[in-house]
Scaffold this motif. Structure first.
Motif, PDB file in Angstrom:
ATOM      1  N   GLU A   1      -1.528  11.109 -12.411  1.00  0.00           N
ATOM      2  CA  GLU A   1      -1.990   9.832 -12.987  1.00  0.00           C
ATOM      3  C   GLU A   1      -1.321   8.643 -12.302  1.00  0.00           C
ATOM      4  O   GLU A   1      -1.932   7.603 -12.088  1.00  0.00           O
ATOM      5  CB  GLU A   1      -1.713   9.800 -14.498  1.00  0.00           C
ATOM      6  CG  GLU A   1      -2.657  10.653 -15.314  1.00  0.00           C
ATOM      7  CD  GLU A   1      -4.118  10.205 -15.185  1.00  0.00           C
ATOM      8  OE1 GLU A   1      -4.377   8.986 -15.160  1.00  0.00           O
ATOM      9  OE2 GLU A   1      -4.989  11.090 -15.077  1.00  0.00           O
TER      10      GLU A   1
ATOM     11  N   TYR B   1       1.071   5.511   0.403  1.00  0.00           N
ATOM     12  CA  TYR B   1       0.458   6.746   0.886  1.00  0.00           C
ATOM     13  C   TYR B   1       1.294   7.911   0.358  1.00  0.00           C
ATOM     14  O   TYR B   1       2.527   7.829   0.316  1.00  0.00           O
ATOM     15  CB  TYR B   1       0.450   6.807   2.419  1.00  0.00           C
ATOM     16  CG  TYR B   1      -0.463   5.802   3.056  1.00  0.00           C
ATOM     17  CD1 TYR B   1      -1.783   6.125   3.371  1.00  0.00           C
ATOM     18  CD2 TYR B   1      -0.023   4.511   3.331  1.00  0.00           C
ATOM     19  CE1 TYR B   1      -2.635   5.197   3.937  1.00  0.00           C
ATOM     20  CE2 TYR B   1      -0.864   3.569   3.907  1.00  0.00           C
ATOM     21  CZ  TYR B   1      -2.172   3.923   4.210  1.00  0.00           C
ATOM     22  OH  TYR B   1      -3.009   2.989   4.769  1.00  0.00           O
TER      23      TYR B   1
ATOM     24  N   TYR C   1     -10.002  15.543  -8.950  1.00  0.00           N
ATOM     25  CA  TYR C   1      -9.198  14.643  -8.119  1.00  0.00           C
ATOM     26  C   TYR C   1      -8.583  15.413  -6.947  1.00  0.00           C
ATOM     27  O   TYR C   1      -8.657  14.981  -5.788  1.00  0.00           O
ATOM     28  CB  TYR C   1      -8.113  13.982  -8.968  1.00  0.00           C
ATOM     29  CG  TYR C   1      -7.160  13.130  -8.185  1.00  0.00           C
ATOM     30  CD1 TYR C   1      -7.561  11.904  -7.666  1.00  0.00           C
ATOM     31  CD2 TYR C   1      -5.844  13.551  -7.951  1.00  0.00           C
ATOM     32  CE1 TYR C   1      -6.682  11.120  -6.926  1.00  0.00           C
ATOM     33  CE2 TYR C   1      -4.964  12.774  -7.221  1.00  0.00           C
ATOM     34  CZ  TYR C   1      -5.376  11.561  -6.715  1.00  0.00           C
ATOM     35  OH  TYR C   1      -4.519  10.795  -5.977  1.00  0.00           O
TER      36      TYR C   1
ATOM     37  N   LYS D   1      -2.973   7.551  -9.113  1.00  0.00           N
ATOM     38  CA  LYS D   1      -4.181   6.734  -9.325  1.00  0.00           C
ATOM     39  C   LYS D   1      -3.788   5.325  -9.756  1.00  0.00           C
ATOM     40  O   LYS D   1      -4.368   4.343  -9.293  1.00  0.00           O
ATOM     41  CB  LYS D   1      -5.066   7.383 -10.387  1.00  0.00           C
ATOM     42  CG  LYS D   1      -5.626   8.726  -9.962  1.00  0.00           C
ATOM     43  CD  LYS D   1      -6.508   9.278 -11.058  1.00  0.00           C
ATOM     44  CE  LYS D   1      -6.415  10.783 -11.118  1.00  0.00           C
ATOM     45  NZ  LYS D   1      -6.957  11.346 -12.337  1.00  0.00           N
ATOM     46  N   GLU D   2      -2.802   5.241 -10.624  1.00  0.00           N
ATOM     47  CA  GLU D   2      -2.374   3.943 -11.169  1.00  0.00           C
ATOM     48  C   GLU D   2      -1.901   2.989 -10.053  1.00  0.00           C
ATOM     49  O   GLU D   2      -2.177   1.799 -10.099  1.00  0.00           O
ATOM     50  CB  GLU D   2      -1.231   4.200 -12.160  1.00  0.00           C
ATOM     51  CG  GLU D   2      -0.811   3.005 -12.975  1.00  0.00           C
ATOM     52  CD  GLU D   2       0.450   3.359 -13.777  1.00  0.00           C
ATOM     53  OE1 GLU D   2       0.495   4.441 -14.404  1.00  0.00           O
ATOM     54  OE2 GLU D   2       1.392   2.540 -13.753  1.00  0.00           O
ATOM     55  N   ILE D   3      -1.220   3.521  -9.057  1.00  0.00           N
ATOM     56  CA  ILE D   3      -0.686   2.654  -7.983  1.00  0.00           C
ATOM     57  C   ILE D   3      -1.635   2.606  -6.776  1.00  0.00           C
ATOM     58  O   ILE D   3      -1.258   2.113  -5.715  1.00  0.00           O
ATOM     59  CB  ILE D   3       0.735   3.082  -7.540  1.00  0.00           C
ATOM     60  CG1 ILE D   3       0.740   4.496  -6.935  1.00  0.00           C
ATOM     61  CG2 ILE D   3       1.716   3.001  -8.711  1.00  0.00           C
ATOM     62  CD1 ILE D   3       2.070   4.895  -6.290  1.00  0.00           C
ATOM     63  N   ASP D   4      -2.860   3.126  -6.952  1.00  0.00           N
ATOM     64  CA  ASP D   4      -3.856   3.145  -5.860  1.00  0.00           C
ATOM     65  C   ASP D   4      -3.295   3.778  -4.594  1.00  0.00           C
ATOM     66  O   ASP D   4      -3.498   3.274  -3.478  1.00  0.00           O
ATOM     67  CB  ASP D   4      -4.352   1.728  -5.535  1.00  0.00           C
ATOM     68  CG  ASP D   4      -5.305   1.224  -6.598  1.00  0.00           C
ATOM     69  OD1 ASP D   4      -6.043   2.054  -7.145  1.00  0.00           O
ATOM     70  OD2 ASP D   4      -5.273   0.009  -6.879  1.00  0.00           O
ATOM     71  N   CYS D   5      -2.567   4.856  -4.781  1.00  0.00           N
ATOM     72  CA  CYS D   5      -1.948   5.550  -3.648  1.00  0.00           C
ATOM     73  C   CYS D   5      -3.007   6.348  -2.887  1.00  0.00           C
ATOM     74  O   CYS D   5      -3.792   7.065  -3.501  1.00  0.00           O
ATOM     75  CB  CYS D   5      -0.857   6.486  -4.176  1.00  0.00           C
ATOM     76  SG  CYS D   5       0.058   7.329  -2.889  1.00  0.00           S
ATOM     77  N   LEU D   6      -3.037   6.200  -1.573  1.00  0.00           N
ATOM     78  CA  LEU D   6      -3.945   7.007  -0.752  1.00  0.00           C
ATOM     79  C   LEU D   6      -3.271   8.354  -0.506  1.00  0.00           C
ATOM     80  O   LEU D   6      -2.277   8.437   0.212  1.00  0.00           O
ATOM     81  CB  LEU D   6      -4.245   6.289   0.567  1.00  0.00           C
ATOM     82  CG  LEU D   6      -5.059   4.993   0.397  1.00  0.00           C
ATOM     83  CD1 LEU D   6      -5.119   4.219   1.710  1.00  0.00           C
ATOM     84  CD2 LEU D   6      -6.467   5.304  -0.097  1.00  0.00           C
ATOM     85  N   CYS D   7      -3.790   9.377  -1.157  1.00  0.00           N
ATOM     86  CA  CYS D   7      -3.153  10.701  -1.124  1.00  0.00           C
ATOM     87  C   CYS D   7      -3.958  11.676  -0.280  1.00  0.00           C
ATOM     88  O   CYS D   7      -5.182  11.573  -0.199  1.00  0.00           O
ATOM     89  CB  CYS D   7      -3.072  11.280  -2.533  1.00  0.00           C
ATOM     90  SG  CYS D   7      -2.072  10.320  -3.669  1.00  0.00           S
TER      91      CYS D   7
ATOM     92  N   GLN E   1       0.844  -1.203   0.000  1.00  0.00           N
ATOM     93  CA  GLN E   1       0.000   0.000   0.000  1.00  0.00           C
ATOM     94  C   GLN E   1       0.875   1.247   0.000  1.00  0.00           C
ATOM     95  O   GLN E   1       1.864   1.310   0.729  1.00  0.00           O
ATOM     96  CB  GLN E   1      -0.918   0.024   1.234  1.00  0.00           C
ATOM     97  CG  GLN E   1      -1.818   1.232   1.326  1.00  0.00           C
ATOM     98  CD  GLN E   1      -2.845   1.305   0.199  1.00  0.00           C
ATOM     99  OE1 GLN E   1      -3.651   0.401   0.021  1.00  0.00           O
ATOM    100  NE2 GLN E   1      -2.792   2.375  -0.591  1.00  0.00           N
TER     101      GLN E   1
END
Ligand SMILES: [Fe+2]
Length: 244
Positions: free
Chosen positions: A47, A30, A96, A50-56, A28
């Motif tokens: 982008e 962050y 976003y 989003k591609e790595i499903d990073c919780l930002c 995961q």
């Protein structure tokens, strides 16, 4: 769980790629804000999150985009790059950025924020006195932060209340113990300011309770050429080579 924590990418594609190449075993990600601003690749960096499903979460540069912070408060270099960035962003990028929260819970007592829990987008925790105010006011095991672009660790002894600071210019390894709480500054992926131009990032093993602040080389000259080509201030390119 193996967790990658990054902050202050600042539209630096080359630095982000170098860091992600080192974090291939992470389950995961962050990101603690300032994805954009200063550098020449805002869309790529957004982008990639989003591609790595990073919780930002938001940083002050995202706060400038959403209008939560006035451009008036930023220095000229930041202001010029934010105005340039706003011209590059597409509608979906604005959506976003608006959607990002200001704080994130990694576990119930391990948290993340850009600046400080008191003022998420703006306050810097640079000294023991400021850190003391945070340790006294908030109950947590670890607060991961960014914002200053200077990696380091504040430790707070829960019994004797002594605070110590450890710089992490060459990286640092921390094993969490029962006695302490911690504020861990992850440093900056894309614009380090501690005199070390290498990108900074954090690997956190939540099962073992081990935090590693790490540094990695990246293609600085390529990032600099793009900044010059985009007619962004030359200083924003120059500073990357010396880490200021
Ligand atoms: Fe930043």
């Amino acid at each position: 769980m193996k967790i990658g924590i990054i902050s202050d990418i600042h539209s630096n594609r080359e630095a982000l790629e170098a860091v992600l190449n080192k974090l291939t075993n992470v389950e995961q990600f962050y990101c603690l804000g300032d994805i954009i601003g200063y550098g020449a690749d805002p869309i790529y960096c957004l982008e990639k999150m989003k591609e790595i499903d990073c919780l930002c979460i938001k940083g002050n540069h995202e706060g400038a985009i959403t209008g939560e912070l006035e451009l008036y408060y930023f220095n000229d270099y930041a202001k010029q790059s934010l105005e340039w960035t706003m011209k590059q962003l597409r509608e979906q990028d604005f959506h976003y950025i608006h959607s990002l929260p200001k704080k994130v819970d990694i576990t119930n007592d391990i948290l993340g924020v850009h600046g400080s829990p008191r003022q998420p987008l703006w306050e810097y925790i640079l000294d023991e006195q400021t850190a003391e105010g945070i340790f006294n006011k908030f109950d947590f095991k670890v607060y991961f932060i960014g914002h200053s672009h200077v990696p380091g660790i504040f430790t707070f002894h829960r019994n004797n209340r002594i605070i110590k600071y450890f710089e992490a210019t060459a990286g640092a390894d921390l094993v969490l113990d029962e006695k302490h709480s911690y504020i861990v500054n992850c440093g900056s992926v894309g614009q380090p300011r501690d005199g070390n131009p290498q990108a900074s990032y954090v690997l956190f093993d939540s099962e073992k309770g081990v935090i590693n602040i790490k540094r990695v080389n990246y293609a600085i000259e390529r990032a600099q050429r793009k900044i010059i080509k985009a007619h962004l201030p030359h200083f924003l390119a120059q500073r990357l080579a010396i880490g200021i």
